[in-house]
Design an enzyme around this catalytic site. Structure first.
Site, PDB file in Angstrom:
ATOM      1  N   CYS A   1     -16.354  39.644  37.163  1.00 39.60           N
ATOM      2  CA  CYS A   1     -16.855  39.280  38.497  1.00 39.60           C
ATOM      3  C   CYS A   1     -16.341  40.241  39.559  1.00 39.60           C
ATOM      4  CB  CYS A   1     -16.520  37.825  38.840  1.00 39.60           C
ATOM      5  SG  CYS A   1     -14.781  37.412  38.668  1.00 39.60           S
TER       6      CYS A   1
ATOM      7  N   CYS B   1     -18.532  38.888  51.556  1.00 36.06           N
ATOM      8  CA  CYS B   1     -19.302  38.171  50.527  1.00 36.06           C
ATOM      9  C   CYS B   1     -20.733  37.924  51.012  1.00 36.06           C
ATOM     10  CB  CYS B   1     -18.604  36.855  50.193  1.00 36.06           C
ATOM     11  SG  CYS B   1     -19.554  35.857  49.046  1.00 36.06           S
TER      12      CYS B   1
ATOM     13  N   CYS C   1     -19.195  42.689  41.731  1.00 32.94           N
ATOM     14  CA  CYS C   1     -19.463  42.288  43.125  1.00 32.94           C
ATOM     15  C   CYS C   1     -19.961  43.487  43.942  1.00 32.94           C
ATOM     16  CB  CYS C   1     -18.206  41.687  43.749  1.00 32.94           C
ATOM     17  SG  CYS C   1     -18.497  41.234  45.476  1.00 32.94           S
TER      18      CYS C   1
ATOM     19  N   CYS D   1     -25.863  34.716  46.839  1.00 34.79           N
ATOM     20  CA  CYS D   1     -25.685  35.749  45.804  1.00 34.79           C
ATOM     21  C   CYS D   1     -25.108  35.057  44.570  1.00 34.79           C
ATOM     22  CB  CYS D   1     -24.715  36.803  46.342  1.00 34.79           C
ATOM     23  SG  CYS D   1     -24.121  37.986  45.128  1.00 34.79           S
TER      24      CYS D   1
ATOM     25  N   CYS E   1      -9.702  32.472  32.319  1.00 36.01           N
ATOM     26  CA  CYS E   1     -10.298  33.773  32.676  1.00 36.01           C
ATOM     27  C   CYS E   1      -9.662  34.882  31.845  1.00 36.01           C
ATOM     28  CB  CYS E   1     -10.101  34.075  34.165  1.00 36.01           C
ATOM     29  SG  CYS E   1     -11.268  33.203  35.226  1.00 36.01           S
TER      30      CYS E   1
ATOM     31  N   CYS F   1     -20.411  36.181  34.404  1.00 36.21           N
ATOM     32  CA  CYS F   1     -19.275  35.429  33.858  1.00 36.21           C
ATOM     33  C   CYS F   1     -19.546  35.055  32.395  1.00 36.21           C
ATOM     34  CB  CYS F   1     -19.035  34.176  34.692  1.00 36.21           C
ATOM     35  SG  CYS F   1     -17.617  33.233  34.092  1.00 36.21           S
TER      36      CYS F   1
ATOM     37  N   ASP G   1     -19.324  18.598  50.644  1.00 39.67           N
ATOM     38  CA  ASP G   1     -19.193  19.785  51.484  1.00 39.67           C
ATOM     39  C   ASP G   1     -19.235  19.416  52.970  1.00 39.67           C
ATOM     40  OD1 ASP G   1     -19.007  22.541  51.843  1.00 39.67           O
ATOM     41  OD2 ASP G   1     -21.168  22.819  51.970  1.00 39.67           O
TER      42      ASP G   1
ATOM     43  N   CYS H   1     -10.310  38.976  31.675  1.00 38.21           N
ATOM     44  CA  CYS H   1     -11.654  39.301  32.179  1.00 38.21           C
ATOM     45  C   CYS H   1     -11.587  39.631  33.667  1.00 38.21           C
ATOM     46  CB  CYS H   1     -12.579  38.111  31.937  1.00 38.21           C
ATOM     47  SG  CYS H   1     -14.228  38.338  32.633  1.00 38.21           S
TER      48      CYS H   1
END
Ligand code: SF4
Ligand code: SF4
Length: 383
Positions: free
Chosen positions: A200, A220, A204, A247, A194, A254, A140, A197
């Protein structure tokens, strides 16, 4: 792939596992066209918020052309390090009165430090195995589209919440990369699972997943409570709830995380005091106390002012009148950010009109004062 290639990859994978990584996959340093286009669209819509470095043209070029990071790079090794999933359900977190919520990956030591050490040790082991080659490790720290590379390497697919998912270990892991000039055989790209689905997107709290695979960082909670250092938009404050650092909601729901068995080893060392911490204990007025409490923790990177801002919002949303005492004290905090958010939280808890008006009158910071006046205006409109 020849038998020798297979043996070499198996040896590198074994080394990666020995160094604490759960997954280790190989790819070329190229970003698939659709990921490049998605990034450009995301930036054009301003979804990166105040993360201006993401739009910086030089850094953007390196992000979409990873071979620019290390001259002669031939292979990217994408690695996943697991962290413990939350020790509570989403419902338990949402109903834990008086408690703040810290994202699971941040409940122990800072993964940047932990993973970097492990990556460097792995790199030394690869030196011995691969002979002459140049390599670099990243956690990162450089402009890398790590989820796109992980998908291309077959490590996992990018879910609609934008994080990487793998069939066996879900999404409770962190990514790191090792770039090498050695040409190693690559893996097949991962396919997406996915399906239809959209759990998520639906869960949120702020509607930040504006479309499958597209997260508006400005909405977010992970961005707002960690990266963003300014006044949190008023409309979003009530939606943040008691989440004080990051969060996990989209990962909680999921289905791929439902049956995940936690790793045997807790590499980040979850600290009990950071699992649904008591809000009172997070209200650290003093810089030294903040640094001591969050020593080695990623929370420390965010800084006391931003963290206290988050705690003020959490107290306001928690609704317990006992938070009036610390919030009143925070009206005289050295940080204007903290003063403005303490003001908002006190207004939410009700009463104290005279004291709030006095706080506005003595506020010297123009932005904090504007924010307080806005809070009062909103209060008037809703009463
Ligand atoms: S981390 Fe939270 S706020 Fe951000 S997209 Fe996921 S559920 Fe939404
Ligand atoms: S919750 Fe559903 S849509 Fe979202 S990432 Fe998981 S599987 Fe994909």
């Amino acid at each position: 792939m020849t038998e020798a290639d297979q043996a070499l990859k198996a040896r590198i994978r074994a080394l990666a596992y020995e160094h604490g990584f759960a997954l280790c996959h190989f790819t070329r340093p190229r970003i698939p066209a659709w990921h490049r286009a998605a990034l450009q669209r995301w930036l054009a819509q301003g979804f990166h918020g105040t993360m201006h470095w993401m739009a910086d043209s030089e850094r953007l070029q390196r992000r979409i052309h990873p071979h620019a990071l290390l001259p002669g790079v031939r292979t990217v090794i994408s690695l996943a390090m697991r962290h413990h999933p939350p020790a509570y359900t989403l419902s338990e977190a949402l109903h834990a009165k008086g408690r703040g919520v810290i994202a699971a990956y941040a409940q122990g030591d800072d993964y940047h430090e932990v993973m970097k050490k492990r990556l460097k040790a792995l790199a030394r082991a690869l030196d011995a195995l691969l002979g002459r080659h140049d390599q670099r490790v990243y956690v990162d720290t450089a402009p890398i589209l790590e989820h796109a590379l992980a998908e291309r390497a077959g490590l996992g697919w990018q879910g609609k919440h934008s994080l990487t998912i793998q069939r066996d270990i879900g999404s409770w892991f962190l990514l790191g990369e090792l770039f090498t000039t050695a040409e190693l055989p690559v893996d097949r790209a991962a396919s997406a699972h996915c399906g239809r689905c959209r759990a998520c997107l639906d869960v949120c709290p702020t509607g930040a997943i504006v479309a499958p695979y597209v997260v508006d960082a400005r909405r977010c909670i992970a961005y707002l409570t960690i990266e963003y250092k300014g006044m949190i938009p008023h409309a979003l404050r009530p939606l943040i709830g008691r989440r004080v650092f990051g969060c996990d909601d989209c990962q909680h729901v999921c289905p791929w995380n439902r049956k995940v068995v936690p790793a045997d080893e807790d590499l980040l060392g979850v600290r009990r005091e950071h699992v649904l911490p008591d809000l009172a204990q997070l209200f650290l007025h003093d810089e030294e106390a903040f640094r001591a409490r969050f020593r080695k923790s990623p929370v420390r990177r965010t800084g006391r002012a931003a963290m206290l801002r988050n705690v003020c919002i959490a107290m306001g949303n928690d609704g317990d009148p006992r938070w009036r005492t610390p919030l009143r004290k925070a009206l005289d905090d050295p940080s204007a950010l903290v003063r403005a958010h303490a003001f908002w939280a006190l207004t939410r808890l009700g009463g104290e009109t005279k004291m709030l008006r006095a706080a506005v009158a003595r506020e010297q910071d123009p932005e904090a004062r504007r924010d307080m006046l806005r809070t009062l205006q909103e209060q008037k409109e809703t009463s």
